[in-house]
Design a protein around this motif. Sequence first.
Motif, PDB file in Angstrom:
ATOM      1  N   ILE A 719      13.138  13.927  44.671  1.00 15.14           N
ATOM      2  CA  ILE A 719      14.055  14.047  43.536  1.00 15.14           C
ATOM      3  C   ILE A 719      15.063  15.157  43.794  1.00 15.14           C
ATOM      4  O   ILE A 719      16.271  15.000  43.551  1.00 15.14           O
ATOM      5  N   PHE A 720      14.579  16.307  44.286  1.00 16.15           N
ATOM      6  CA  PHE A 720      15.495  17.414  44.564  1.00 16.15           C
ATOM      7  C   PHE A 720      16.448  17.065  45.709  1.00 16.15           C
ATOM      8  O   PHE A 720      17.590  17.533  45.733  1.00 16.15           O
ATOM      9  N   GLU A 721      15.987  16.263  46.649  1.00 13.00           N
ATOM     10  CA  GLU A 721      16.895  15.807  47.706  1.00 13.00           C
ATOM     11  C   GLU A 721      17.988  14.932  47.122  1.00 13.00           C
ATOM     12  O   GLU A 721      19.160  15.023  47.508  1.00 13.00           O
ATOM     13  N   LEU A 722      17.622  14.060  46.186  1.00 11.99           N
ATOM     14  CA  LEU A 722      18.612  13.201  45.543  1.00 11.99           C
ATOM     15  C   LEU A 722      19.572  14.012  44.662  1.00 11.99           C
ATOM     16  O   LEU A 722      20.703  13.579  44.411  1.00 11.99           O
ATOM     17  N   LYS A 723      19.097  15.179  44.192  1.00 10.75           N
ATOM     18  CA  LYS A 723      19.960  16.078  43.418  1.00 10.75           C
ATOM     19  C   LYS A 723      20.908  16.857  44.333  1.00 10.75           C
ATOM     20  O   LYS A 723      21.720  17.649  43.870  1.00 10.75           O
ATOM     21  N   ASN A 724      20.728  16.646  45.643  1.00 13.59           N
ATOM     22  CA  ASN A 724      21.506  17.384  46.647  1.00 13.59           C
ATOM     23  C   ASN A 724      21.231  18.875  46.605  1.00 13.59           C
ATOM     24  O   ASN A 724      22.118  19.715  46.869  1.00 13.59           O
ATOM     25  N   ASP A 725      20.006  19.215  46.263  1.00 13.38           N
ATOM     26  CA  ASP A 725      19.590  20.617  46.247  1.00 13.38           C
ATOM     27  C   ASP A 725      19.488  21.120  47.678  1.00 13.38           C
ATOM     28  O   ASP A 725      19.013  20.420  48.576  1.00 13.38           O
ATOM     29  N   ASP A 726      19.902  22.369  47.886  1.00 16.36           N
ATOM     30  CA  ASP A 726      19.881  22.927  49.240  1.00 16.36           C
ATOM     31  C   ASP A 726      18.473  23.228  49.712  1.00 16.36           C
ATOM     32  O   ASP A 726      18.212  23.255  50.926  1.00 16.36           O
ATOM     33  N   PHE A 727      17.558  23.459  48.775  1.00 12.24           N
ATOM     34  CA  PHE A 727      16.185  23.819  49.157  1.00 12.24           C
ATOM     35  C   PHE A 727      15.177  22.964  48.369  1.00 12.24           C
ATOM     36  O   PHE A 727      14.475  23.472  47.484  1.00 12.24           O
ATOM     37  N   PRO A 728      15.074  21.648  48.660  1.00 10.57           N
ATOM     38  CA  PRO A 728      14.193  20.765  47.877  1.00 10.57           C
ATOM     39  C   PRO A 728      12.721  21.146  47.999  1.00 10.57           C
ATOM     40  O   PRO A 728      11.984  21.078  47.017  1.00 10.57           O
ATOM     41  N   LYS A 729      12.322  21.574  49.174  1.00 11.51           N
ATOM     42  CA  LYS A 729      10.903  21.920  49.361  1.00 11.51           C
ATOM     43  C   LYS A 729      10.572  23.176  48.575  1.00 11.51           C
ATOM     44  O   LYS A 729       9.505  23.267  47.930  1.00 11.51           O
ATOM     45  N   LEU A 730      11.470  24.154  48.622  1.00 11.95           N
ATOM     46  CA  LEU A 730      11.243  25.398  47.897  1.00 11.95           C
ATOM     47  C   LEU A 730      11.176  25.149  46.397  1.00 11.95           C
ATOM     48  O   LEU A 730      10.324  25.712  45.699  1.00 11.95           O
ATOM     49  N   LYS A 731      12.056  24.286  45.891  1.00 14.63           N
ATOM     50  CA  LYS A 731      12.045  23.961  44.468  1.00 14.63           C
ATOM     51  C   LYS A 731      10.731  23.270  44.076  1.00 14.63           C
ATOM     52  O   LYS A 731      10.173  23.531  43.006  1.00 14.63           O
ATOM     53  N   THR A 732      10.233  22.427  44.977  1.00 19.37           N
ATOM     54  CA  THR A 732       8.977  21.719  44.688  1.00 19.37           C
ATOM     55  C   THR A 732       7.818  22.695  44.628  1.00 19.37           C
ATOM     56  O   THR A 732       6.991  22.661  43.696  1.00 19.37           O
ATOM     57  N   TYR A 733       7.763  23.605  45.604  1.00 27.44           N
ATOM     58  CA  TYR A 733       6.691  24.601  45.583  1.00 27.44           C
ATOM     59  C   TYR A 733       6.807  25.513  44.374  1.00 27.44           C
ATOM     60  O   TYR A 733       5.789  25.986  43.830  1.00 27.44           O
ATOM     61  N   SER A 734       8.011  25.747  43.947  1.00 22.30           N
ATOM     62  CA  SER A 734       8.219  26.603  42.778  1.00 22.30           C
ATOM     63  C   SER A 734       7.596  25.965  41.536  1.00 22.30           C
ATOM     64  O   SER A 734       6.933  26.639  40.741  1.00 22.30           O
ATOM     65  N   ILE A 735       7.817  24.667  41.375  1.00 22.89           N
ATOM     66  CA  ILE A 735       7.241  23.963  40.222  1.00 22.89           C
ATOM     67  C   ILE A 735       5.714  24.002  40.307  1.00 22.89           C
ATOM     68  O   ILE A 735       5.035  24.287  39.303  1.00 22.89           O
ATOM     69  N   PHE A 736       5.172  23.729  41.498  1.00 25.34           N
ATOM     70  CA  PHE A 736       3.710  23.739  41.656  1.00 25.34           C
ATOM     71  C   PHE A 736       3.150  25.127  41.355  1.00 25.34           C
ATOM     72  O   PHE A 736       2.100  25.274  40.716  1.00 25.34           O
ATOM     73  N   SER A 737       3.846  26.168  41.825  1.00 20.58           N
ATOM     74  CA  SER A 737       3.370  27.531  41.615  1.00 20.58           C
ATOM     75  C   SER A 737       3.335  27.873  40.132  1.00 20.58           C
ATOM     76  O   SER A 737       2.351  28.429  39.625  1.00 20.58           O
ATOM     77  N   ARG A 738       4.387  27.502  39.400  1.00 17.22           N
ATOM     78  CA  ARG A 738       4.450  27.791  37.970  1.00 17.22           C
ATOM     79  C   ARG A 738       3.369  27.015  37.213  1.00 17.22           C
ATOM     80  O   ARG A 738       2.768  27.510  36.264  1.00 17.22           O
ATOM     81  N   VAL A 739       3.116  25.751  37.679  1.00 22.43           N
ATOM     82  CA  VAL A 739       2.070  24.952  37.036  1.00 22.43           C
ATOM     83  C   VAL A 739       0.725  25.638  37.173  1.00 22.43           C
ATOM     84  O   VAL A 739      -0.033  25.780  36.190  1.00 22.43           O
ATOM     85  N   PHE A 740       0.408  26.107  38.378  1.00 23.47           N
ATOM     86  CA  PHE A 740      -0.903  26.718  38.588  1.00 23.47           C
ATOM     87  C   PHE A 740      -1.015  28.078  37.899  1.00 23.47           C
ATOM     88  O   PHE A 740      -2.090  28.457  37.438  1.00 23.47           O
ATOM     89  N   GLN A 741       0.066  28.811  37.827  1.00 21.00           N
ATOM     90  CA  GLN A 741       0.029  30.072  37.076  1.00 21.00           C
ATOM     91  C   GLN A 741      -0.287  29.815  35.606  1.00 21.00           C
ATOM     92  O   GLN A 741      -1.071  30.533  34.981  1.00 21.00           O
ATOM     93  N   THR A 742       0.351  28.765  35.079  1.00 24.48           N
ATOM     94  CA  THR A 742       0.115  28.410  33.672  1.00 24.48           C
ATOM     95  C   THR A 742      -1.333  27.984  33.457  1.00 24.48           C
ATOM     96  O   THR A 742      -1.962  28.354  32.457  1.00 24.48           O
ATOM     97  N   MET A 743      -1.874  27.210  34.403  1.00 23.41           N
ATOM     98  CA  MET A 743      -3.258  26.748  34.280  1.00 23.41           C
ATOM     99  C   MET A 743      -4.221  27.924  34.324  1.00 23.41           C
ATOM    100  O   MET A 743      -5.225  27.939  33.598  1.00 23.41           O
ATOM    101  N   ILE A 744      -3.891  28.922  35.155  1.00 24.01           N
ATOM    102  CA  ILE A 744      -4.766  30.100  35.247  1.00 24.01           C
ATOM    103  C   ILE A 744      -4.734  30.887  33.947  1.00 24.01           C
ATOM    104  O   ILE A 744      -5.770  31.324  33.431  1.00 24.01           O
ATOM    105  N   LYS A 745      -3.547  31.029  33.411  1.00 20.27           N
ATOM    106  CA  LYS A 745      -3.413  31.787  32.173  1.00 20.27           C
ATOM    107  C   LYS A 745      -4.122  31.110  31.013  1.00 20.27           C
ATOM    108  O   LYS A 745      -4.710  31.762  30.157  1.00 20.27           O
TER     109      LYS A 745
END
Length: 768
Positions: A719-745
């Motif tokens: 999806i981020f590649e289709l958005k023409n994002d310069d860092f699609p992998k980084l954006k994906t890891y960012s979402i995963f990281s925020r999800v797991f932080q929320t789950m921990i909290k």
Amino acid sequence: TKLILLDSLLQEITMVTDYLVFNSGIARVQGCMLLRKGGKEMPINIGKLIQTIKAEVSRGSSKLKMEIFLFLLIHTNLDWSEEFLDNDNFSSLANICSRLNPEQFVEIVSSSDLWENLFECFPHLPPSVQVVLMRESVRVLQDPGSSRVDRAVWTAVGRSAKYLQDQDQTITDYLNFVSHPQSPGKELNLMLISLLAVLRSHLEDDDVERNADLSHLFSTVAKSRTVKQETVTTKLLGKLKQCLSDLDFDSWMELSEIESSQLMKTNSISKVWRKDDIPTNLQFIAAHLISEVEELMKGGKREGTSEVCMVLSSFSRPYTREVELGLDDLSLVEIMEIIDNMVPMQDANEWKLDLYLDKMMKDFLEELLNNQDYLNRLSPYVDRLSSSLENIYFTLATSSSERQTKFFFDIARHSTLNALSVLLKESVERLGLVQTFQTASFDLEFVDAFNRVSGDGSEEFKQDFLLLALQNPRRTVESLVEEGSKFGGQIGTIVEVLTFLSPVCQCLDGGRTLLSGLMSKSIVEKSEKEQENSINLHLRITNTNKEIGTEVVFLTLPYIYRLYASTKESECLVLMEACQKTLDIPGFPASLTVSVTRSCHVTILWILNQVYCKNDPVSFDIRVLCLRLISELNTRSEVDLGPFLKPDLHSYFLLKAEKSSLLLRDVVQWTFIKGELIDDFLNGFVDTEEVTLFSQSLGMIPFLSKEEFHYLYKILMRIFELKNDDFPKLKTYSIFSRVFQTMIKTKQSGLSRMCLLYSGLYTAEIKS
């Protein structure tokens, strides 16, 4: 005449013709006929030639004997209407030695015992050749002196006269021989048999006695007569009428005292007897010949026929071995006495014994089986009673004593595997799975048979298990299934045994086949290693019999349902994995019936609905199996799954919503089933804000299987590649990281599992 040396002939061995080929026997005969001295051809030494032929014939086959005869025949000066060099049957051996004259040829035939070959070829010879050879044969026979084959040859002469255009003189010569036997009494009776054989031949069609294998030898052959010479037949009938009028009771009875063995020694020449079974005396031969002549004369318009037939009928009786033994008039007691007196056995009595035994088995079976003394007296002959095995089995099926059971199995052990297999099939069809002959030693016999099948690898074990199945079909298959659950190493052999016991395995038992019921029971009731072995046995059986496999799956479904409903998820998972392995067998889904497919759908969809919102490890495994099973089943039968699925599950199979209304969960579920990313669906998320992607990911990640988790990662990155994002992998890891932080909290359940999945992504990234 073309002279070809022996070494040249040997080079021609590759020139194989249809019938006559060069060989060592012909080479020796030809050597006696290659006589030149000073460039001139010398007379053939007939005595030496006869001596050589006798030597070759004595150690050769009947085929060699015929080949030598034909070689001599084509090298005889006769009025041949063809050139043998142009005949593919003889071309490689034609004209390679000196030639015989007809007198020499017939002399050699007589001295070398080649009469059989002459008269076998006679119907296929050109008419011009037939006349000469018949004339010379009669001349030889009329010379002073006697021979043991004279009568047989005269009979052959009489029979073969039918192929001549002018038969009258030959038949006159034959009848002269018949009318003046060398010795009266016994000889006169033998002449009657000869006369009957000759008359039979003249009453039959010409082609009856032709040898089809010889029909292609000569280009010009004798044609069948268009009109039979009635004068000849009339002469033969007149002579027969005279013989029968002279035949008194004593003479007829005398024929019963003369063994047929001497006549049969020359039967290959005379062709008096045509049946395979040979009577012991001449009276049976004469009576049978009379019956054949009588049958041929019936309906004929020839003068005097009815009168002759009336005389013939008093002597006529077609021969069978049963007639010879007088079986119809014998009682069981009489037959037993005869059999007792036939011991020790002689070869001449073998066929008699078989007929006596067959008579008892057919007409006196129940009486015999109920007499223990008779059974004991027949025990030495059980190896001869296999043909009666089925009758004995069904006679004793309802009730049998220990002695009767032993008698049956003694016979069965001498029967072929095919006979036992046929009997087992018939037994199951007529009696079902009823226990019939189970012996007290059944368990020991089963252990012994099972040990044997595990031992030397011979096929003797098949007989053992067939006999066990005839004792108790149900218990035999039950025991094999039980052994399969205990000994995984023997599964291959057990499947082989169950295969040739298929009539029992596929017998209906309570609305299902016996084997499918036993297999499903073993699978659901066993545990741990025995359950694993049972499942493996089921899979091996399904490879060879998909119908049985289908029934096992169908019978297992209610247990899968009950186990899950009873919160026995682990046990349920084992059975579902067995179903999945069954569906993976090549060609298996195509064998599923509509009813079985629907039952599978209902059961698996119900479990999927229950397990969808659970996030424990076993539930995840069950959900993945449910999805795979449903996908497999859908390839077999298109079923509308909508009414059976919770709305959140529709996207696994029913992605029909507008692309603008799709949730990230829908795309993940659809991709999990299809196994590939589809940009057409992902384009709908190009304008979706990152916070929305985060919230949707947070809502689904705790309930994703391992495979779905990885698909979510790929989908977000795409999806981020289709958005023409310069860092699609980084954006994906960012979402995963925020999800797991929320789950921990928020201390959500299943956190440890999610952390393992998340760390797995990083590990894979580092390795790449």
